[in-house]
Design a protein around this motif. Structure first.
Motif, PDB file in Angstrom:
ATOM      1  N   ALA A   1       0.836  -1.204   0.000  1.00 37.39           N
ATOM      2  CA  ALA A   1       0.000   0.000   0.000  1.00 37.39           C
ATOM      3  C   ALA A   1       0.866   1.246   0.000  1.00 37.39           C
ATOM      4  CB  ALA A   1      -0.912  -0.015   1.225  1.00 37.39           C
TER       5      ALA A   1
ATOM      6  N   CYS B   1       2.134   1.886  -3.362  1.00 35.65           N
ATOM      7  CA  CYS B   1       1.112   2.512  -4.208  1.00 35.65           C
ATOM      8  C   CYS B   1       0.930   3.977  -3.858  1.00 35.65           C
ATOM      9  CB  CYS B   1      -0.224   1.789  -4.042  1.00 35.65           C
ATOM     10  SG  CYS B   1      -0.249   0.213  -4.877  1.00 35.65           S
TER      11      CYS B   1
ATOM     12  N   ARG C   1       5.022   5.712  -4.667  1.00 38.61           N
ATOM     13  CA  ARG C   1       5.829   5.515  -5.870  1.00 38.61           C
ATOM     14  C   ARG C   1       5.212   6.277  -7.024  1.00 38.61           C
ATOM     15  NH1 ARG C   1      10.826   3.197  -5.618  1.00 38.61           N
ATOM     16  NH2 ARG C   1      10.563   2.733  -7.827  1.00 38.61           N
TER      17      ARG C   1
ATOM     18  N   TYR D   1       4.703   0.996  -8.864  1.00 44.07           N
ATOM     19  CA  TYR D   1       3.303   0.981  -8.457  1.00 44.07           C
ATOM     20  C   TYR D   1       2.737  -0.422  -8.638  1.00 44.07           C
ATOM     21  CZ  TYR D   1      -1.314   3.024  -7.817  1.00 44.07           C
ATOM     22  OH  TYR D   1      -2.538   3.361  -7.339  1.00 44.07           O
TER      23      TYR D   1
ATOM     24  N   MET E   1       0.531  -6.526  -2.373  1.00 42.79           N
ATOM     25  CA  MET E   1      -0.737  -6.600  -1.640  1.00 42.79           C
ATOM     26  C   MET E   1      -1.450  -7.904  -1.951  1.00 42.79           C
ATOM     27  SD  MET E   1      -2.407  -2.836  -1.427  1.00 42.79           S
ATOM     28  CE  MET E   1      -2.189  -2.234  -3.069  1.00 42.79           C
TER      29      MET E   1
ATOM     30  N   LEU F   1       3.984   8.447 -13.161  1.00 46.53           N
ATOM     31  CA  LEU F   1       2.521   8.597 -13.102  1.00 46.53           C
ATOM     32  C   LEU F   1       2.103  10.023 -12.778  1.00 46.53           C
ATOM     33  CD1 LEU F   1       1.433   5.304 -11.340  1.00 46.53           C
ATOM     34  CD2 LEU F   1       1.191   5.946 -13.721  1.00 46.53           C
ATOM     35  N   GLU F   2       3.004  10.803 -12.246  1.00 44.22           N
ATOM     36  CA  GLU F   2       2.661  12.203 -11.963  1.00 44.22           C
ATOM     37  C   GLU F   2       2.390  12.960 -13.264  1.00 44.22           C
ATOM     38  OE1 GLU F   2       1.540  15.029  -9.483  1.00 44.22           O
ATOM     39  OE2 GLU F   2       2.146  13.016  -8.885  1.00 44.22           O
TER      40      GLU F   2
ATOM     41  N   VAL G   1       0.791  11.574 -15.785  1.00 43.76           N
ATOM     42  CA  VAL G   1      -0.498  11.139 -16.363  1.00 43.76           C
ATOM     43  C   VAL G   1      -1.600  11.920 -15.665  1.00 43.76           C
ATOM     44  CG1 VAL G   1      -1.996   9.185 -16.784  1.00 43.76           C
ATOM     45  CG2 VAL G   1       0.458   8.864 -16.756  1.00 43.76           C
ATOM     46  N   ARG G   2      -1.934  13.048 -16.254  1.00 39.65           N
ATOM     47  CA  ARG G   2      -2.927  13.893 -15.582  1.00 39.65           C
ATOM     48  C   ARG G   2      -3.904  14.495 -16.582  1.00 39.65           C
ATOM     49  NH1 ARG G   2       0.846  17.482 -12.235  1.00 39.65           N
ATOM     50  NH2 ARG G   2      -1.168  17.851 -11.310  1.00 39.65           N
ATOM     51  N   THR G   3      -4.219  13.743 -17.592  1.00 33.75           N
ATOM     52  CA  THR G   3      -5.170  14.255 -18.597  1.00 33.75           C
ATOM     53  C   THR G   3      -6.542  13.597 -18.465  1.00 33.75           C
ATOM     54  OG1 THR G   3      -4.348  12.598 -20.112  1.00 33.75           O
ATOM     55  CG2 THR G   3      -3.402  14.790 -20.307  1.00 33.75           C
ATOM     56  N   LEU G   4      -6.809  12.937 -17.349  1.00 32.70           N
ATOM     57  CA  LEU G   4      -8.075  12.199 -17.239  1.00 32.70           C
ATOM     58  C   LEU G   4      -9.296  13.109 -17.124  1.00 32.70           C
ATOM     59  CD1 LEU G   4      -7.347   9.145 -14.973  1.00 32.70           C
ATOM     60  CD2 LEU G   4      -8.367   9.125 -17.227  1.00 32.70           C
ATOM     61  N   HIS G   5      -9.084  14.372 -16.826  1.00 35.43           N
ATOM     62  CA  HIS G   5     -10.263  15.218 -16.621  1.00 35.43           C
ATOM     63  C   HIS G   5     -10.880  15.720 -17.918  1.00 35.43           C
ATOM     64  CE1 HIS G   5      -7.776  18.702 -17.412  1.00 35.43           C
ATOM     65  NE2 HIS G   5      -6.890  18.199 -16.586  1.00 35.43           N
TER      66      HIS G   5
ATOM     67  N   GLY H   1      -7.955  14.807 -12.653  1.00 32.72           N
ATOM     68  CA  GLY H   1      -7.310  14.270 -13.839  1.00 32.72           C
ATOM     69  C   GLY H   1      -5.965  13.642 -13.534  1.00 32.72           C
ATOM     70  N   ARG H   2      -5.451  13.826 -12.295  1.00 34.38           N
ATOM     71  CA  ARG H   2      -4.156  13.224 -11.947  1.00 34.38           C
ATOM     72  C   ARG H   2      -4.379  11.783 -11.538  1.00 34.38           C
ATOM     73  NH1 ARG H   2      -2.248  16.397  -7.187  1.00 34.38           N
ATOM     74  NH2 ARG H   2      -0.463  15.027  -7.381  1.00 34.38           N
ATOM     75  N   SER H   3      -3.703  10.862 -12.210  1.00 33.24           N
ATOM     76  CA  SER H   3      -3.976   9.454 -11.956  1.00 33.24           C
ATOM     77  C   SER H   3      -3.528   9.075 -10.546  1.00 33.24           C
ATOM     78  CB  SER H   3      -3.270   8.587 -12.981  1.00 33.24           C
ATOM     79  OG  SER H   3      -1.905   8.940 -13.011  1.00 33.24           O
ATOM     80  N   LEU H   4      -2.442   9.678 -10.065  1.00 35.80           N
ATOM     81  CA  LEU H   4      -1.966   9.328  -8.723  1.00 35.80           C
ATOM     82  C   LEU H   4      -2.944   9.779  -7.653  1.00 35.80           C
ATOM     83  CD1 LEU H   4       1.890   9.748  -8.705  1.00 35.80           C
ATOM     84  CD2 LEU H   4       0.502   7.688  -8.485  1.00 35.80           C
TER      85      LEU H   4
END
Lengths: 112, 692
Positions: free
Chosen positions: A27, A30, A33, A39, A46, A103-104, A106-110, B670-673
């Motif tokens: 955990a 996750c 990292r 990750y 786990m 992963l920082e 990857v922030r286009t999900l919005h 939108g940040r995956s983390l």
């Protein structure tokens, strides 16, 4: 729950302790990292902590429970293998898109 | 096969075709053949029933049960003297129209969908016709409404007429009374549906009231209170019962319930002032109009009125007769000034439906029941054919519907001209053609009612005015129908270019037209070539127990002769006027008749008629603009107490939904983390809750 563990059959507690430590480490991985591969390793940790629990509980109870615990573990292993394949595929996809596995980034999900 | 299974074929085959068509119409245009095959099965079955029916047959299955109230509503099939001929007319005309539509809608964008909706429409109408009780009639009734909605809005994406170049090119010069910005198939289908909702509100209230009245009778032992036989037997006990509603009791209550159901019939059968939807329903394909105006939609109202006839008290019949007479007269006057080929037919349908109600309203004792019902059948045949003829003309002229640009078409499309001519003679009521007998029977019944009223010395003028309006309508009908045919088919072509390209439809369609034309001849119906012999005139209908003759034979014979003489004189007058105005004297100017010709209409009578008696405009002003829009706004602002109104409630609901959204939006970074973090937090939170 706690009482059952302390007063339960001999030698169960160490297994549970190891399992708990493994789970917490997973955990933690996750949580902190930023590397996607790290990750994933956290997730695997786990899952294996859970496996250890299944086996341990099965081992120290009836033989039927032992069989059930082992079968459950086999399922989890199979699941983990599949998960690893999919997740590594995702990591590849992330790398292709962002040229990085951080992963920082990857922030286009919005959406926009 | 027994007649019930045959009738299930009439019901089931179109339904199967409709389902198949609905699924496959985008993939293949061959769903037309499915519909036609199903309809052929239906028509053959209906023919077999009507040839072989000896005794009435009824079969019902329980459907909806209320054990506490001992009520079980049932669905099923009832075949009797009223439903069998209607079933035959519906199935047979539907087959003809489907065959014709293959030619008319060839290569259309939504080709297959027409056939699917059409089959559904026929299924719904069949369900009304064979209904064993009021509830199934109502269910079928609503499905008929849906079917007409689908057919009227067939070209659902068409622009309003004011922006449609095709409409603008084809419309008559003097298309008045039409609100072009609100005229397109989507609006027309909505209007038909909404206007019918008003009537159906009455229908469903009447239905509920009848169910309550019958099931609360002491003699009611369980079963379906709305089945025809239960309902009709209950008439006497209801009149005698003490049940009261809104101050009505006994016969008054029954009148009230009957008129509520009749309100539904007024909506479907386009009776004044609900007639406004019917002319706009012509936004659908002309072949759809052919079935709507003949056998299905508008026929349903008259059919229902005939169906519930034993329920209708003398008072209710007076109201029905007046509604019919006013409808017949108003629509006939409007038809006189229409220059749109289809609009003339649409108003003539309304007028003829008024006739049927006029006949039914005259009462069974005066022979009105048989007259109204037989006119329903004969009118269905020739009106269907007239509309198919209109489809042929409009197709031949590439969508032009303006009578003023037709003329001389008889030379180019002789078969259409002959068939339409026979239909015109039939609707005029010329001896030897089908409506001669049925329409004269209606007028004779109206006059008989006057005599009956005189013999009891009560309500003479209440009976005389509808009769006089009916007689006047006979002359007007002769005028506008012969005017239409003369202007379109005789004389010199007014638009040479259009005339050059005109042509008859294909062979199958011509066959349909000619078969229907042949069925508009009188001997088909009376079984006698002598037009003045009633022969076997619709035996089943006229000899039904409801066709009682109350007057001595001598007097009734006198009335019939009198009616024949007068209507013949009136139709000669109407035809003569049309011939003189539009054929023998067409280009001689002068003030004699400018107001009926193509010259700019200025006089008040023309304005009044061309604006459709201002009924559409008044309804639009009062309901669409007034109650719906302004009233809606008033209701929205009205205070519901403690400062709340509809508007504030809606506003608060909107703003609270907005705040919830904004809060939830905080987490959507939108940040995956961050998402992973939230997931872990939730996981451990749940774990903590479980353990502690």
């Amino acid at each position: 729950m706690i009482e059952f563990l302390l007063s339960g059959p001999d030698r169960l507690l160490p297994y549970l302790a190891v399992s708990a430590v493994l789970f917490s480490l997973g955990a933690l991985a996750c949580a902190i990292r930023r590397n996607a591969v790290g990750y994933l390793m956290g997730i695997e940790l786990m899952l294996n902590a859970a496996n250890l629990n299944f086996i341990a509980y099965g081992r120290f109870r009836t033989s039927e429970a032992a069989a059930q615990g082992q079968v459950a573990t086999l399922f989890v292993i199979a699941l983990a293998a599949a998960e690893a394949a999919v997740a590594l595929g995702l990591v590849f996809a992330v790398f292709r898109t962002f040229r990085d596995v951080d992963l920082e980034k990857v922030r286009t999900l919005h959406g926009d | 096969m027994d007649s019930i299974s045959l009738a299930s074929l009439c019901l089931g085959a179109p339904l199967v075709a409709a389902v198949v068509g609905a699924v496959f119409w985008r993939k293949t245009s061959h769903v037309d053949l499915v519909s036609i095959a199903a309809q052929a099965i239906g028509a053959i079955a209906a023919l077999a029933i009507s040839l072989g029916v000896a005794a009435p047959a009824t079969r019902t299955i329980p459907w909806l049960s209320f054990p506490g109230a001992k009520i079980t509503f049932s669905l099923g099939i009832q075949l009797d003297a009223l439903s069998v001929p209607m079933l035959l007319v519906v199935q047979f005309l539907a087959l003809g129209v489907l065959v014709f539509s293959r030619w008319y809608l060839h290569n259309d964008r939504f080709y297959g969908r027409f056939f699917a909706s059409f089959s559904f429409f026929v299924f719904a109408m069949t369900a009304v016709v064979v209904a064993p009780g009021l509830l199934q009639a109502f269910i079928g009734w609503e499905l008929v409404g849906l079917g007409s909605y689908l057919l009227i809005g067939y070209w659902h994406d068409k622009a309003p007429a004011s922006e449609d170049p095709e409409y603008q090119a084809g419309k008559p010069v003097h298309a008045t009374g039409v609100n072009e910005s609100k005229l397109n198939p989507a609006m027309a289908q909505l209007k038909a549906f909404v206007v019918n909702r008003v009537g159906d509100f009455g229908f469903v209230s009447g239905l509920a009231m009848l169910a309550w009245l019958v099931s609360s009778l002491p003699g009611f032992t369980g079963g379906d209170p709305l089945a025809w036989k239960t309902l009709f037997v209950a008439v006497g006990p209801v009149m005698a019962s003490k049940a009261a509603f809104l101050g009505f009791t006994g016969a008054g209550l029954l009148t009230f319930a009957g008129l509520l159901v009749f309100l539904g019939a007024m909506g479907k059968s386009a009776q004044f002032p609900f007639h406004v939807w019917l002319p706009e329903a012509m936004q659908g394909p002309t072949t759809a109009s052919a079935i709507i105006h003949a056998a299905t939609m508008v026929a349903a109202g008259v059919f229902l009125t005939a169906r519930i006839y034993p329920l209708l008290t003398p008072d209710a019949l007076v109201a029905i007769q007046w509604v019919g007479a006013i409808t017949a007269f108003v629509a006939a006057t409007i038809a006189c000034v229409q220059w749109d080929y289809k609009a003339v037919l649409a108003y003539s349908t309304i007028s003829q439906l008024g006739y049927m109600m006029l006949g039914l309203g005259a009462g069974a004792a005066a022979g009105g029941y048989g007259a109204g019902v037989s006119h329903l059948y004969t009118h269905a045949i020739f009106k269907c054919m007239l509309f198919l003829g209109a489809a042929a003309v409009i197709h031949a002229l590439h969508g032009v519907q303006d009578l003023g640009r037709m003329g001389g078409l008889a030379r180019k499309m002789p078969f259409t001209a002959i068939a339409t001519g026979i239909g015109t003679l039939a609707i005029l009521g010329v001896p030897g053609f089908s409506a001669f007998w049925s329409k004269d029977a209606i007028l004779a019944a109206a006059q008989t009612k006057v005599y009956l009223a005189q013999s009891v010395g009560d309500g003479v003028w209440a009976a005389r005015i509808p009769w006089l309006l009916g007689m006047a309508t006979a002359a007007l009908t002769a005028f506008y129908m012969s005017r239409q045919w003369l202007v379109a088919f005789l004389g010199k072509p007014r638009d040479k270019h259009l005339w050059d390209h005109a042509h008859d439809p294909d062979k199958a369609s011509i066959a349909v037209l000619l078969v229907l034309a042949a069925l508009s001849l009188q001997f088909v119906w009376t079984g006698s070539v002598n037009p003045f012999s009633s022969g076997s005139w619709l035996d089943g209908v006229l000899r039904s127990p409801m066709a009682v003759k109350a007057l001595p034979h001598e007097l009734s014979h006198h009335i019939h002769l009198h009616t024949m003489g007068w209507t013949f004189a009136l139709l000669c007058l109407g035809f003569g006027a049309a011939f003189w105005l539009y054929v023998s004297n067409p280009r001689k100017g002068g003030a004699t008749a400018t107001w009926l010709r193509r010259d700019p209409p200025t006089n008040l009578v023309w304005q009044f008629l061309a604006n459709l008696w201002f009924v559409d405009k008044a309804l639009d002003l009062v309901f669409a603009e007034g109650i719906a829009r302004r009233g809606g706004r008033l209701v929205a602002k009205a205070d519901l107490g403690s400062g709340l109104s509809m508007d504030t409630i809606v506003d608060n609901a909107v703003s609270s939904a907005r705040w919830v959204g904004r809060f939830a939006n905080l987490f959507q970074t939108g940040r995956s983390l961050a998402y992973a973090g939230w997931t872990l937090l939730a996981l451990f939170g749940a774990l903590a809750l479980l353990l502690l």
